[in-house]
Each structure stands twice: as structure tokens, then as C-alpha cells.
Write an enzyme that holds these catalytic residues in place. Sequence first.
Site, PDB file in Angstrom:
ATOM      1  CG  HIS A 240      -5.067   0.372   2.198  1.00 44.54           C
ATOM      2  ND1 HIS A 240      -4.897   0.700   3.513  1.00 44.54           N
ATOM      3  CD2 HIS A 240      -5.493  -0.906   2.184  1.00 44.54           C
ATOM      4  CE1 HIS A 240      -5.197  -0.348   4.270  1.00 44.54           C
ATOM      5  NE2 HIS A 240      -5.574  -1.332   3.486  1.00 44.54           N
TER       6      HIS A 240
ATOM      7  CG  ASP B  18      -6.842  -1.367  -1.404  1.00 44.48           C
ATOM      8  OD1 ASP B  18      -7.318  -0.216  -1.317  1.00 44.48           O
ATOM      9  OD2 ASP B  18      -6.858  -2.198  -0.474  1.00 44.48           O
TER      10      ASP B  18
ATOM     11  CD  GLU C 129      -9.549  -8.350   0.108  1.00 45.07           C
ATOM     12  OE1 GLU C 129     -10.459  -7.957   0.858  1.00 45.07           O
ATOM     13  OE2 GLU C 129      -8.439  -7.796   0.055  1.00 45.07           O
TER      14      GLU C 129
ATOM     15  CD  GLU D 102     -10.208  -2.236   3.482  1.00 46.64           C
ATOM     16  OE1 GLU D 102     -10.363  -2.728   2.348  1.00 46.64           O
ATOM     17  OE2 GLU D 102      -9.135  -2.271   4.089  1.00 46.64           O
TER      18      GLU D 102
ATOM     19  CG  ASP E  72      -7.218  -8.232   8.754  1.00 48.62           C
ATOM     20  OD1 ASP E  72      -7.963  -8.310   7.769  1.00 48.62           O
ATOM     21  OD2 ASP E  72      -6.481  -7.259   8.988  1.00 48.62           O
TER      22      ASP E  72
ATOM     23  CD  GLU F  77      -9.875  -2.961  -2.054  1.00 49.22           C
ATOM     24  OE1 GLU F  77      -9.727  -3.761  -3.006  1.00 49.22           O
ATOM     25  OE2 GLU F  77      -9.618  -3.250  -0.891  1.00 49.22           O
TER      26      GLU F  77
ATOM     27  CE1 TYR G 212      -3.393  -2.668   0.156  1.00 52.12           C
ATOM     28  CE2 TYR G 212      -2.809  -3.047   2.448  1.00 52.12           C
ATOM     29  CZ  TYR G 212      -3.515  -3.402   1.307  1.00 52.12           C
ATOM     30  OH  TYR G 212      -4.324  -4.502   1.341  1.00 52.12           O
TER      31      TYR G 212
HETATM   32 MG    MG Z   1      -8.681  -2.860   0.866  1.00 49.42          MG
END
Ligand code: MG
Length: 408
Positions: A216, A214, A343, A266, A320, A240, A166
Site C-alpha cells: 500500500h 499489499d 480481489e 489501483e 469501495d 501489491e 496497512y
Molecule cells: Mg491494494
Amino acid sequence: MSEPMVSEAKNLTIREVRVILTAPARSRLIVVKVETSEPGLYGLGCATFTQRPLAVKAAVDDYLKPFLVGKDPQRIEDIWQTSWVNSYWRNGPVLNNAISGVDMALWDIKGKLAGMPLFQLLGGKCREAAAVYRHADGADEHEVEDNVRRYMDEGLHHIRCQMGGYGGRNPISRRPEGALPGAYFDPVAYAQSVPRLFEHLRKRIGYGVELLHDIHERLQPIDAVRLAKDVEPYRLFFLEDPLPPEQPEWFRMIRQQSATPIAMGELFNHPLEWIPLVKERLIDFIRVHISQIGGITPAKKMAAMCELFGVRTAWHGPGDVSPVGHAANLHLDLSSPNFGVQEWSGFPDPLPEVFPGCPEVRQGYMYPNDRPGLGIDIDEAQAAKYPCPPGPPDWTLTRTPDGTSVRP
Ligand code: MG
């Protein structure tokens, strides 16, 4: 005529609510086990807030358990509603995850009572399996390409591509004296590297595979607007989390300036965070962490609302999320007409030993088993072999080159 079905199990009550903490594959996972008065009848739910596991455990042990023991586990909706308002000050990751642990376990129990996999209770299959995407990373575009090809060889049709994780990993040579420790990254160098990566990948691999990325929430809003435009020629399946959840108004700018599909969510907790984005068609995929919004009960409502507005689902599914949470994702994926993609971060050893009944992935598709409820179990003796490591995480201590703390 066969015997009429029993409308409900009489005198069934919640006998025990327990929290199981385990970290078989590094990530701290939180699973709630709800046991009933019927011997052997129990359910499992995912309550994984990996950065604050003990806070979730306390919310379950000290508040939800005393509230729920003795109640009828068949009344899922009433238990969700009353658990949510029982604290009066409601919402937020700790309490929502705690409620999710119970909520998923109650759906698991209901499936076991009905003798059906959960996707049947949610309306039945809309498809045989759920298409998954995996993460291809690499230090440079060639390494990312190699990893994309490896996943294509495994049959995947959707692949997320990051270069250096990221925010990228570009050398930072301009920290001020005395700069504090942290996970430093250069947002400008990162934003410039992403279109180059996708130009490389599309030139070498073509357009026959779906590529994702992503952000992020690592960019200033206007830089996210520009990046969505810059990657438009490379036809991403989605981009994303281009913005942090605190900046919803900027989605309109992204929409006005590009046709790059946007996935978001998320970090969302509350319906007021997603309703405006969905209602105004400012995102294309909703991708909440299901335990973070409170479990299957709110997620099925969210999926139905999104369907009406042409928004697809792409539930959060990293390492996670526990395998119990992945199973919940899958049952929603199978039964939601507006499913987009799932995902998936793999089930590395020893996860399948700790969680017998993990969904199986073959040729880019995730398949359920035919067991009732969520179809997954936990081996508590195995789980106990992998205690959760202590301490807060450090990857969330994100800083830009001058040392400023930013959203991770
Ligand atoms: Mg993500």
C-alpha cells in the site's frame, strides 16, 4: 433462412442520466443509471470514487448528462472519446469515474440489446469462473494464520495476508511534542514484521496455497526493494503496490533484485502511468480500479495490451467498488486470456438486497449469472435507505513516527 439480425436499434437515444449514491455496507458507492428512449431499457455503471462522491455526482449531473441526452447509446466508443475530450482538460479521478459510470451503463445496455451477458460481447468465456482472493488480517501471526485457515476451509486458493492492516500497527513511542493527529505507523517496524509473518505462515501452512501481500505504498523506495527480496523465499503470488505511482523508476530496481511477482495500479488514471511498466515487463499484474481509468472501454484495451507483454490482470476489487463494478470486473476476468486473480471483499448484507444479481462466489470462484449485460440491478428504494455519510475520510491522514505526512 432465419431473419437477418438487426444491425442497430433505430432512433434509440439516451433519455436520462442519474447518479445514485448509497452506502449499504459503510463505503460510499456511486452508481450511474443511463435510461433510454426505449421504455424499461437502461444500464448501470460504477463511478465509485468513495472519498469524493459529490464531486463525481456534479461531473455527471452538470456536465455529462447535458452532453449525452439525445445521443445514441449504442455508440460506446464515440461517446467515451468525446466525453473524455469534451472538458478539454481531461483525465483524473473525478472525470474518469464519471465517464466510467456512463461507459459501463452503455455496455450494460448493449448486452441487453444483444440478449447476451457482457462476457459474450467481449469475446466469450476463457474460463467458467474467476478465482478470487480475500483479505486475512490479524493482530499477530497466529491470528492471521487462523484467518488464512478459515478462508482455506471456504475453498479459497488465494489469500492476502496483512498483520495489523496497512503499514502494520506497531506502538509508536517517539512522537515529537505537539505532533498532529493522524493514522500513525512505523515503516521500519512494519517492513521487519512482514518476512516474519510469511515465514510463520509457510512453516505452519506450507506452500499449497497462494499468499499475497499489499505494501500500500507505505515504504521508502529502497525499503520496498529490500522487502521484495526478503519475502522472495516465501513465494508470494504477488506483492501489491510496493511503490507510490509517483516513483515508477524504482520498479526497475525491484526487478533487478528479486523474482517476487509485482502487482501495481489501483491509483493509476492515465495510460502513460502503466504503458512503460508493462512495456518493460517491470510488473506482473495490472490491478487498476476500473472506474478510475474510465470504465470498461479503456480496461479492455489495457487488458489486451497487457496480454501481449505477458502481464496478467488483477482488477481492484475492495468494498469501495460497487457490486456493479464487481460485475464489470468479472465479465473482463472471464473473457481475458491473461486474467490472473480477482480481489473480492465479500458482499455483506444488505448489499445483495440493494443490488439484485450480485455475482456469486463458491469455493473460491466467482460466477456470473446468465442475464444479459452486466447481469446486475439496483433497487433504488433499498439504496435510499442507506444514505452516504458526510465528511472526508481520516484513514488517508497517514503519518510516520515523527509526524510527517506520507502516502496512505
Ligand atoms: Mg491494494
